[in-house]
Design an enzyme around this catalytic site. Structure first.
Site, PDB file in Angstrom:
ATOM      1  N   SER A 124       0.870  -1.184   0.000  1.00 32.50           N
ATOM      2  CA  SER A 124       0.000   0.000   0.000  1.00 32.50           C
ATOM      3  C   SER A 124       0.901   1.227   0.000  1.00 32.50           C
ATOM      4  CB  SER A 124      -0.849   0.000   1.276  1.00 32.50           C
ATOM      5  OG  SER A 124      -1.341   1.305   1.560  1.00 32.50           O
ATOM      6  N   TYR A 136      -8.251  12.673   6.702  1.00 32.44           N
ATOM      7  CA  TYR A 136      -9.342  12.124   7.524  1.00 32.44           C
ATOM      8  C   TYR A 136     -10.129  13.227   8.244  1.00 32.44           C
ATOM      9  CZ  TYR A 136      -6.751   7.952   6.437  1.00 32.44           C
ATOM     10  OH  TYR A 136      -6.106   6.964   5.746  1.00 32.44           O
TER      11      TYR A 136
HETATM   12  N1  LIG Z   1      -9.023  -0.715  -1.173  1.00 33.67           N
HETATM   13  C1  LIG Z   1      -8.017   0.147  -1.043  1.00 33.67           C
HETATM   14  O1  LIG Z   1      -8.203   1.379  -1.075  1.00 33.67           O
HETATM   15  C2  LIG Z   1      -6.601  -0.374  -0.882  1.00 33.67           C
HETATM   16  C3  LIG Z   1      -5.543   0.549  -0.911  1.00 33.67           C
HETATM   17  C4  LIG Z   1      -4.240   0.082  -0.754  1.00 33.67           C
HETATM   18  C5  LIG Z   1      -4.013  -1.273  -0.560  1.00 33.67           C
HETATM   19  N2  LIG Z   1      -5.067  -2.136  -0.526  1.00 33.67           N
HETATM   20  C6  LIG Z   1      -4.763  -3.550  -0.303  1.00 33.67           C
HETATM   21  O2  LIG Z   1      -5.338  -4.322  -1.323  1.00 33.67           O
HETATM   22  C7  LIG Z   1      -5.691  -5.614  -0.807  1.00 33.67           C
HETATM   23  C8  LIG Z   1      -7.148  -5.898  -1.133  1.00 33.67           C
HETATM   24  O3  LIG Z   1      -7.952  -4.902  -0.539  1.00 33.67           O
HETATM   25  P1  LIG Z   1      -9.514  -4.758  -0.866  1.00 33.67           P
HETATM   26  O4  LIG Z   1      -9.828  -3.312  -0.753  1.00 33.67           O
HETATM   27  O5  LIG Z   1      -9.856  -5.491  -2.108  1.00 33.67           O
HETATM   28  O6  LIG Z   1     -10.151  -5.493   0.395  1.00 33.67           O
HETATM   29  P2  LIG Z   1     -11.620  -6.147   0.525  1.00 33.67           P
HETATM   30  O7  LIG Z   1     -11.952  -6.117   1.976  1.00 33.67           O
HETATM   31  O8  LIG Z   1     -12.580  -5.541  -0.427  1.00 33.67           O
HETATM   32  O9  LIG Z   1     -11.385  -7.648   0.080  1.00 33.67           O
HETATM   33  C9  LIG Z   1     -10.644  -8.534   0.849  1.00 33.67           C
HETATM   34  C10 LIG Z   1     -11.088  -9.943   0.545  1.00 33.67           C
HETATM   35  O10 LIG Z   1     -10.387 -10.800   1.462  1.00 33.67           O
HETATM   36  C11 LIG Z   1     -11.284 -11.817   1.850  1.00 33.67           C
HETATM   37  N3  LIG Z   1     -10.855 -12.371   3.137  1.00 33.67           N
HETATM   38  C12 LIG Z   1     -11.026 -11.826   4.370  1.00 33.67           C
HETATM   39  N4  LIG Z   1     -10.539 -12.663   5.295  1.00 33.67           N
HETATM   40  C13 LIG Z   1     -10.031 -13.737   4.644  1.00 33.67           C
HETATM   41  C14 LIG Z   1      -9.414 -14.928   5.067  1.00 33.67           C
HETATM   42  N5  LIG Z   1      -9.188 -15.177   6.371  1.00 33.67           N
HETATM   43  N6  LIG Z   1      -9.018 -15.825   4.125  1.00 33.67           N
HETATM   44  C15 LIG Z   1      -9.263 -15.586   2.804  1.00 33.67           C
HETATM   45  N7  LIG Z   1      -9.866 -14.492   2.356  1.00 33.67           N
HETATM   46  C16 LIG Z   1     -10.247 -13.564   3.262  1.00 33.67           C
HETATM   47  C17 LIG Z   1     -12.651 -11.145   1.940  1.00 33.67           C
HETATM   48  O11 LIG Z   1     -13.685 -12.106   1.852  1.00 33.67           O
HETATM   49  C18 LIG Z   1     -12.600 -10.186   0.758  1.00 33.67           C
HETATM   50  O12 LIG Z   1     -13.176 -10.763  -0.382  1.00 33.67           O
HETATM   51  C19 LIG Z   1      -5.387  -5.558   0.685  1.00 33.67           C
HETATM   52  O13 LIG Z   1      -4.103  -6.101   0.912  1.00 33.67           O
HETATM   53  C20 LIG Z   1      -5.379  -4.075   0.988  1.00 33.67           C
HETATM   54  O14 LIG Z   1      -4.562  -3.747   2.100  1.00 33.67           O
HETATM   55  C21 LIG Z   1      -6.358  -1.714  -0.679  1.00 33.67           C
END
Ligand SMILES: NC(=O)c1ccc[n+]([C@@H]2O[C@H](COP(=O)([O-])OP(=O)(O)OC[C@H]3O[C@@H](n4cnc5c(N)ncnc54)[C@H](O)[C@@H]3O)[C@@H](O)[C@H]2O)c1
Length: 238
Positions: A124, A136
């Site tokens: 990230s 925020y």
């Molecule tokens: N969304 C953002 O703005 C953003 C920004 C920077 C980095 N990220 C990173 O991108 C990645 C994905 O983020 P996202 O926004 O898609 O998150 P999200 O919460 O939308 O999706 C996460 C997924 O992980 C699954 N999950 C949760 N617990 C689990 C487990 N124990 N085993 C298997 N699957 C599990 C959930 O069912 C979900 O489908 C993360 O590493 C997050 O830190 C996201």
């Protein structure tokens, strides 16, 4: 671009993960969605045996594994508490769920993957930059303190792994998104503040992250390993 490649996607039901699954399939690869909520291959990444069984099952079915993406994102209900209110046990649980599965995922991957295959993990902007808390203001929210600790760990672990397995011709890279638009979750004031601070003046659409992942999985990235690819609209450039 990903023709005939078999790619496991941990977290393939998520905001970013479902676009990764779609993009792999659009590029003629086979995406194995190993989310905890997946219909075909439900897998809990906090369960060591579940990860081991998934790899075994996929290898037995396809006789190969060409890529592993880890974008699952488990967190506790109090994830998001402000710094002063973080319970130590909650901190430990989040570090355990979000950081530690990368060990087993990597060990299992290395067991089955061959020359030309690759890992893509998720960092990230907050794994490489300090937080700008002004975004925020007026939202009532904050950014969890464990997040940069976990993401910095993932980014540097990726470099360790890339170095350790490079001689086998297996690659390991990270993708680090900036804020991704999720209108159900994000306060309108946060979207406004974030956009103002960002060089491209907006958050990412979820589908804008996936092509970077597909590229790193592809043979076109055959000389890229140990890299952390920022897909952040320039957030970390300023
Ligand atoms: N969304 C953002 O703005 C953003 C920004 C920077 C980095 N990220 C990173 O991108 C990645 C994905 O983020 P996202 O926004 O898609 O998150 P999200 O919460 O939308 O999706 C996460 C997924 O992980 C699954 N999950 C949760 N617990 C689990 C487990 N124990 N085993 C298997 N699957 C599990 C959930 O069912 C979900 O489908 C993360 O590493 C997050 O830190 C996201």
């Amino acid at each position: 671009m990903l023709k005939d490649k078999v790619i496991i996607v941990f977290g393939g039901c998520g905001l970013i993960g479902r676009e990764i699954v779609k993009d792999i399939e659009k590029k003629n690869g086979t995406a194995i969605n190993a989310d905890i909520n997946s219909e075909a291959y439900p897998t809990d990444i906090t369960d060591e045996n579940a990860i081991k069984n998934l790899f075994k099952q996929i290898y037995e079915k396809y006789q190969k594994i060409d890529g592993v993406v880890h974008c699952a994102y488990p967190r506790t209900k109090d994830w998001g508490n402000k710094f002063e209110d973080i319970d130590f046990n909650s901190w430990k649980k989040n570090v355990d769920m979000q950081l530690n599965p990368i060990l087993v995922i990597s060990q299992e991957g290395v067991k089955y993957m061959k020359k030309g295959s690759s890992f893509v993990f998720f960092g990230s902007i907050y794994g490489v930059r300090g937080n700008d808390f002004t975004i925020y203001e007026g939202t009532g929210g904050t950014s969890p303190a464990a997040y940069p600790a976990i993401k910095g760990g993932i980014i540097n672990f990726t470099k360790y792994l890339a170095s350790y397995i490079g001689h086998k011709g297996i690659r390991a890279n990270c993708v680090s998104p900036g804020g991704v638009i999720d209108k159900k979750q994000q306060h309108p004031k946060f979207i406004e503040n974030y956009s103002h601070r960002s060089p491209l003046k907006r958050l990412a659409q979820p589908y804008e992250i996936a092509p970077a992942v597909s590229f790193l999985l592809s043979d076109e990235a055959s000389y890229i390993t140990g890299h952390n690819l920022m897909v952040d609209g320039g957030w970390s450039a300023i």
